[in-house]
Write a protein that holds these residues in place. Structure first.
Motif, PDB file in Angstrom:
ATOM      1  N   TRP A 239       0.829  -1.202   0.000  1.00  0.00           N
ATOM      2  CA  TRP A 239       0.000   0.000   0.000  1.00  0.00           C
ATOM      3  C   TRP A 239       0.865   1.255   0.000  1.00  0.00           C
ATOM      4  O   TRP A 239       1.873   1.318   0.699  1.00  0.00           O
ATOM      5  CB  TRP A 239      -0.904   0.044   1.241  1.00  0.00           C
ATOM      6  CG  TRP A 239      -1.713  -1.192   1.457  1.00  0.00           C
ATOM      7  CD1 TRP A 239      -1.362  -2.296   2.197  1.00  0.00           C
ATOM      8  CD2 TRP A 239      -3.019  -1.477   0.919  1.00  0.00           C
ATOM      9  NE1 TRP A 239      -2.359  -3.232   2.155  1.00  0.00           N
ATOM     10  CE2 TRP A 239      -3.396  -2.755   1.386  1.00  0.00           C
ATOM     11  CE3 TRP A 239      -3.893  -0.756   0.114  1.00  0.00           C
ATOM     12  CZ2 TRP A 239      -4.617  -3.345   1.061  1.00  0.00           C
ATOM     13  CZ3 TRP A 239      -5.115  -1.340  -0.207  1.00  0.00           C
ATOM     14  CH2 TRP A 239      -5.466  -2.612   0.250  1.00  0.00           C
ATOM     15  N   ASP A 240       0.480   2.254  -0.779  1.00  0.00           N
ATOM     16  CA  ASP A 240       1.117   3.567  -0.695  1.00  0.00           C
ATOM     17  C   ASP A 240       0.584   4.277   0.546  1.00  0.00           C
ATOM     18  O   ASP A 240      -0.628   4.271   0.806  1.00  0.00           O
ATOM     19  CB  ASP A 240       0.780   4.407  -1.934  1.00  0.00           C
ATOM     20  CG  ASP A 240       1.352   3.811  -3.203  1.00  0.00           C
ATOM     21  OD1 ASP A 240       2.425   3.172  -3.127  1.00  0.00           O
ATOM     22  OD2 ASP A 240       0.717   3.959  -4.267  1.00  0.00           O
ATOM     23  N   GLU A 241       1.489   4.878   1.322  1.00  0.00           N
ATOM     24  CA  GLU A 241       1.101   5.562   2.559  1.00  0.00           C
ATOM     25  C   GLU A 241       0.079   4.724   3.340  1.00  0.00           C
ATOM     26  O   GLU A 241      -1.066   5.128   3.551  1.00  0.00           O
ATOM     27  CB  GLU A 241       0.527   6.947   2.250  1.00  0.00           C
ATOM     28  CG  GLU A 241       1.509   7.887   1.567  1.00  0.00           C
ATOM     29  CD  GLU A 241       0.952   9.289   1.429  1.00  0.00           C
ATOM     30  OE1 GLU A 241       0.925  10.018   2.449  1.00  0.00           O
ATOM     31  OE2 GLU A 241       0.519   9.638   0.308  1.00  0.00           O
ATOM     32  N   PRO A 242       0.482   3.557   3.793  1.00  0.00           N
ATOM     33  CA  PRO A 242      -0.481   2.590   4.339  1.00  0.00           C
ATOM     34  C   PRO A 242      -1.211   3.039   5.596  1.00  0.00           C
ATOM     35  O   PRO A 242      -2.314   2.549   5.858  1.00  0.00           O
ATOM     36  CB  PRO A 242       0.373   1.355   4.621  1.00  0.00           C
ATOM     37  CG  PRO A 242       1.774   1.862   4.710  1.00  0.00           C
ATOM     38  CD  PRO A 242       1.853   3.008   3.774  1.00  0.00           C
ATOM     39  N   ASP A 243      -0.638   3.957   6.378  1.00  0.00           N
ATOM     40  CA  ASP A 243      -1.327   4.412   7.584  1.00  0.00           C
ATOM     41  C   ASP A 243      -2.250   5.594   7.324  1.00  0.00           C
ATOM     42  O   ASP A 243      -2.942   6.053   8.230  1.00  0.00           O
ATOM     43  CB  ASP A 243      -0.308   4.807   8.670  1.00  0.00           C
ATOM     44  CG  ASP A 243       0.429   3.592   9.222  1.00  0.00           C
ATOM     45  OD1 ASP A 243      -0.231   2.552   9.428  1.00  0.00           O
ATOM     46  OD2 ASP A 243       1.651   3.686   9.438  1.00  0.00           O
ATOM     47  N   ALA A 244      -2.275   6.086   6.087  1.00  0.00           N
ATOM     48  CA  ALA A 244      -3.105   7.238   5.737  1.00  0.00           C
ATOM     49  C   ALA A 244      -4.485   6.790   5.285  1.00  0.00           C
ATOM     50  O   ALA A 244      -4.656   5.717   4.704  1.00  0.00           O
ATOM     51  CB  ALA A 244      -2.443   8.059   4.635  1.00  0.00           C
ATOM     52  N   PHE A 245      -5.466   7.649   5.533  1.00  0.00           N
ATOM     53  CA  PHE A 245      -6.837   7.416   5.072  1.00  0.00           C
ATOM     54  C   PHE A 245      -6.958   7.970   3.656  1.00  0.00           C
ATOM     55  O   PHE A 245      -6.848   9.173   3.434  1.00  0.00           O
ATOM     56  CB  PHE A 245      -7.823   8.114   6.006  1.00  0.00           C
ATOM     57  CG  PHE A 245      -9.246   8.070   5.522  1.00  0.00           C
ATOM     58  CD1 PHE A 245     -10.031   6.957   5.741  1.00  0.00           C
ATOM     59  CD2 PHE A 245      -9.794   9.154   4.854  1.00  0.00           C
ATOM     60  CE1 PHE A 245     -11.347   6.908   5.290  1.00  0.00           C
ATOM     61  CE2 PHE A 245     -11.106   9.126   4.399  1.00  0.00           C
ATOM     62  CZ  PHE A 245     -11.886   7.995   4.618  1.00  0.00           C
ATOM     63  N   ASP A 246      -7.180   7.077   2.690  1.00  0.00           N
ATOM     64  CA  ASP A 246      -7.266   7.484   1.285  1.00  0.00           C
ATOM     65  C   ASP A 246      -8.292   6.612   0.570  1.00  0.00           C
ATOM     66  O   ASP A 246      -7.949   5.583  -0.018  1.00  0.00           O
ATOM     67  CB  ASP A 246      -5.896   7.375   0.616  1.00  0.00           C
ATOM     68  CG  ASP A 246      -5.941   7.796  -0.851  1.00  0.00           C
ATOM     69  OD1 ASP A 246      -6.956   8.380  -1.281  1.00  0.00           O
ATOM     70  OD2 ASP A 246      -4.961   7.538  -1.569  1.00  0.00           O
ATOM     71  N   PRO A 247      -9.569   7.004   0.594  1.00  0.00           N
ATOM     72  CA  PRO A 247     -10.588   6.181  -0.067  1.00  0.00           C
ATOM     73  C   PRO A 247     -10.405   6.080  -1.570  1.00  0.00           C
ATOM     74  O   PRO A 247     -10.956   5.173  -2.198  1.00  0.00           O
ATOM     75  CB  PRO A 247     -11.901   6.882   0.298  1.00  0.00           C
ATOM     76  CG  PRO A 247     -11.514   8.282   0.655  1.00  0.00           C
ATOM     77  CD  PRO A 247     -10.143   8.179   1.252  1.00  0.00           C
ATOM     78  N   ASP A 248      -9.617   6.983  -2.162  1.00  0.00           N
ATOM     79  CA  ASP A 248      -9.394   6.910  -3.608  1.00  0.00           C
ATOM     80  C   ASP A 248      -8.667   5.635  -4.011  1.00  0.00           C
ATOM     81  O   ASP A 248      -8.708   5.235  -5.182  1.00  0.00           O
ATOM     82  CB  ASP A 248      -8.602   8.126  -4.089  1.00  0.00           C
ATOM     83  CG  ASP A 248      -9.430   9.406  -4.056  1.00  0.00           C
ATOM     84  OD1 ASP A 248     -10.675   9.298  -4.039  1.00  0.00           O
ATOM     85  OD2 ASP A 248      -8.841  10.501  -4.028  1.00  0.00           O
ATOM     86  N   ARG A 249      -8.001   4.988  -3.065  1.00  0.00           N
ATOM     87  CA  ARG A 249      -7.318   3.736  -3.407  1.00  0.00           C
ATOM     88  C   ARG A 249      -8.335   2.636  -3.752  1.00  0.00           C
ATOM     89  O   ARG A 249      -7.972   1.610  -4.303  1.00  0.00           O
ATOM     90  CB  ARG A 249      -6.372   3.300  -2.284  1.00  0.00           C
ATOM     91  CG  ARG A 249      -7.002   2.834  -1.028  1.00  0.00           C
ATOM     92  CD  ARG A 249      -5.942   2.340   0.000  1.00  0.00           C
ATOM     93  NE  ARG A 249      -5.468   3.395   0.901  1.00  0.00           N
ATOM     94  CZ  ARG A 249      -4.191   3.768   0.999  1.00  0.00           C
ATOM     95  NH1 ARG A 249      -3.281   3.209   0.243  1.00  0.00           N
ATOM     96  NH2 ARG A 249      -3.838   4.721   1.856  1.00  0.00           N
ATOM     97  N   PHE A 250      -9.625   2.877  -3.423  1.00  0.00           N
ATOM     98  CA  PHE A 250     -10.659   1.912  -3.774  1.00  0.00           C
ATOM     99  C   PHE A 250     -11.488   2.363  -4.973  1.00  0.00           C
ATOM    100  O   PHE A 250     -12.580   1.844  -5.207  1.00  0.00           O
ATOM    101  CB  PHE A 250     -11.549   1.630  -2.563  1.00  0.00           C
ATOM    102  CG  PHE A 250     -10.853   0.764  -1.535  1.00  0.00           C
ATOM    103  CD1 PHE A 250     -10.805  -0.611  -1.705  1.00  0.00           C
ATOM    104  CD2 PHE A 250     -10.218   1.341  -0.445  1.00  0.00           C
ATOM    105  CE1 PHE A 250     -10.150  -1.405  -0.784  1.00  0.00           C
ATOM    106  CE2 PHE A 250      -9.558   0.549   0.475  1.00  0.00           C
ATOM    107  CZ  PHE A 250      -9.521  -0.830   0.311  1.00  0.00           C
ATOM    108  N   ALA A 251     -10.966   3.323  -5.721  1.00  0.00           N
ATOM    109  CA  ALA A 251     -11.568   3.625  -7.019  1.00  0.00           C
ATOM    110  C   ALA A 251     -11.466   2.371  -7.887  1.00  0.00           C
ATOM    111  O   ALA A 251     -10.534   1.571  -7.735  1.00  0.00           O
ATOM    112  CB  ALA A 251     -10.844   4.796  -7.680  1.00  0.00           C
ATOM    113  N   PRO A 252     -12.411   2.165  -8.808  1.00  0.00           N
ATOM    114  CA  PRO A 252     -12.453   0.894  -9.558  1.00  0.00           C
ATOM    115  C   PRO A 252     -11.140   0.493 -10.204  1.00  0.00           C
ATOM    116  O   PRO A 252     -10.741  -0.679 -10.142  1.00  0.00           O
ATOM    117  CB  PRO A 252     -13.547   1.154 -10.601  1.00  0.00           C
ATOM    118  CG  PRO A 252     -14.458   2.142  -9.937  1.00  0.00           C
ATOM    119  CD  PRO A 252     -13.550   3.038  -9.140  1.00  0.00           C
TER     120      PRO A 252
END
Length: 447
Positions: free
Chosen positions: A361-374
């Motif tokens: 994961w990129d920046e695994p401790d950060a909250f980034d919902p865009d990583r679940f874009a399709p």
């Protein structure tokens, strides 16, 4: 581009601590406290724990072999099944082999996509009834307690005919005692002792309460030839396949698992998600607009109208997986990731660690919902994200949980505004599930 939110996580140590330290002090009460930094960048660690060889594995290919490709050689550990046997008996959650397959066939239709869509209106009604009792001033509210009350009401309404015995205040206390004691039971189980350790008396009382209550309900449904709810159908199906006494026990075993797991894990997902939104007012407003629009339509397909909220929920489940660990016992010698695993070894898979692994994961401790874009989700390894497990034993109620969480969150966002209160951030505590240590008090105000 604004900096990403780094939500709270437990203390990490600089190196792997001696095994015995996991059973004393802070780590004995919180399985996610004190993990070493190395765990989040290495993929394999073998340790000897009271005579057991335990492989902590974060390699997605190896995880796929354990949970899917070579699943017949990896079963839920006998140690874990013994530990949970008093509460879960031989039900679906604790069974193996043909017994598991037969019970899975019985319950699976209840959680099909069409069946879950049919539950949507009941979920919405139960949620609305809870929200209608909320205060309208800007008062602190423990959203962990509210999430638990809401999901208990939903499970009772959707699976157990709305039976009031399952939503009484005592029920929540009994479940908490059971889960807390089970999460602390590692030392006594590893040493072969029967006691659950701290809180064992309360846990046994909780188990008796649930089994007595669900047993009475099973008897009522058996006398009526089943019923038109999940539990009635389960009782009827089991009585058609097993002798009466065995069918009764299996009905209770499964009811305990579905009732406890069915509300506890979703409640934790709701709690952490609403905290993440309370900490990000702009994102909260964006999702409120999406929720208000989505709630105008039919509930049965509301999840399709909440894509952004779904991405936020998925990211919340990544950072705070409701079940932080999965364990399997090798039934035969095998090779994983180029390493030898012997029969009787334990393979320990920690979604809590895997979901924050730096190689995945990129920046695994950060909250980034865009990583679940399709497009980004499609690029993920199949076994790097395990909020509901994987393989044949993936949580049978996974879709139910997702739809339930989205409907509840949409109603919450439509009704109120949430804000983080001053003070220390919530601390995740890993036992059987991943809870905030002291609840989740948030400021809740009218729009």
């Amino acid at each position: 581009m604004p900096a990403l939110l780094i939500p709270p996580y437990p203390h990490r140590s600089s190196d792997w601590a001696p095994v015995w330290t996991a059973f004393v002090g802070r780590r004995a009460n919180n399985s996610v406290h004190g993990w070493p930094e190395d765990a989040f960048q290495s993929t394999w660690k073998t340790r000897r724990v009271f005579g057991y060889t335990v492989h902590v594995v974060s390699d997605p290919d190896a995880i796929g072999r354990v949970l899917l490709d070579n699943k017949t050689d990896y079963e839920r550990p006998a140690l874990v099944r013994k530990l949970l046997g008093a509460a879960l008996g031989d039900g679906l959650f604790n069974a193996e082999g043909e017994s598991w397959r037969e019970q899975r066939r019985i319950v699976a239709p209840t959680f099909s996509p069409a069946a879950v869509s049919g539950f949507a209106n009941v979920i919405a009604e139960a949620t609305s009834a809870r929200v209608a009792r909320w205060r309208t001033d800007k008062a602190p509210m423990d959203m962990a307690a509210e999430a638990t009350g809401t999901t208990m009401a939903i499970i009772a309404a959707t699976l157990f005919g709305g039976d009031a015995r399952l939503t009484a205040p005592a029920a929540a206390g009994h479940i908490t005692a059971m889960l807390d004691a089970a999460g602390r039971a590692r030392v006594t189980a590893l040493l072969g002792l029967r006691s659950l350790g701290p809180g064992s008396g309360r846990a046994r009382a909780g188990g008796r309460f649930l089994r007595d209550t669900l047993g009475a309900m099973a008897d009522e449904r058996a006398a009526a030839g089943g019923g038109n709810d999940f539990y009635g159908g389960l009782v009827a199906a089991l009585h058609a396949r097993y002798p009466a006494a065995q069918a009764r026990e299996l009905a209770i075993d499964n009811a305990v698992a579905f009732y406890v797991a069915g509300h506890e894990t979703t409640a934790n997902a709701l709690t952490w998600t609403i905290y993440l939104l309370a900490a990000q007012p702009e994102l909260q407003e964006e999702l409120r607009a999406e929720a208000q629009t989505a709630l105008v339509g039919e509930m049965g397909d509301i999840d399709a109208r909440l894509p952004r909220l779904r991405a936020v929920l998925d990211e919340s489940l990544r950072l705070y997986p409701p079940a932080p660990r999965l364990d399997r016992e090798a039934m035969a010698d095998d090779e994983l990731a180029g390493r030898t695993v012997r029969r009787g070894d334990l393979v320990s898979i920690w979604p809590y660690v895997l979901h924050r692994h730096r190689a995945l994961w990129d920046e695994p401790d950060a909250f980034d919902p865009d990583r679940f874009a399709p497009d980004r989700r499609a690029a993920m390894h199949r076994h790097q994200y395990l909020p509901f497990g994987a393989g044949p034993r993936v949580c049978v109620g996974a879709r139910f949980a997702i739809v339930e969480a989205l409907i509840v969150l949409a109603h919450w966002l439509e009704a109120r505004r949430f804000a983080v209160r001053p003070g220390p951030p919530p601390v995740p505590v890993g036992r059987v599930t991943l809870r905030p240590e002291r609840g989740m008090p948030l400021a809740v105000s009218a729009l």
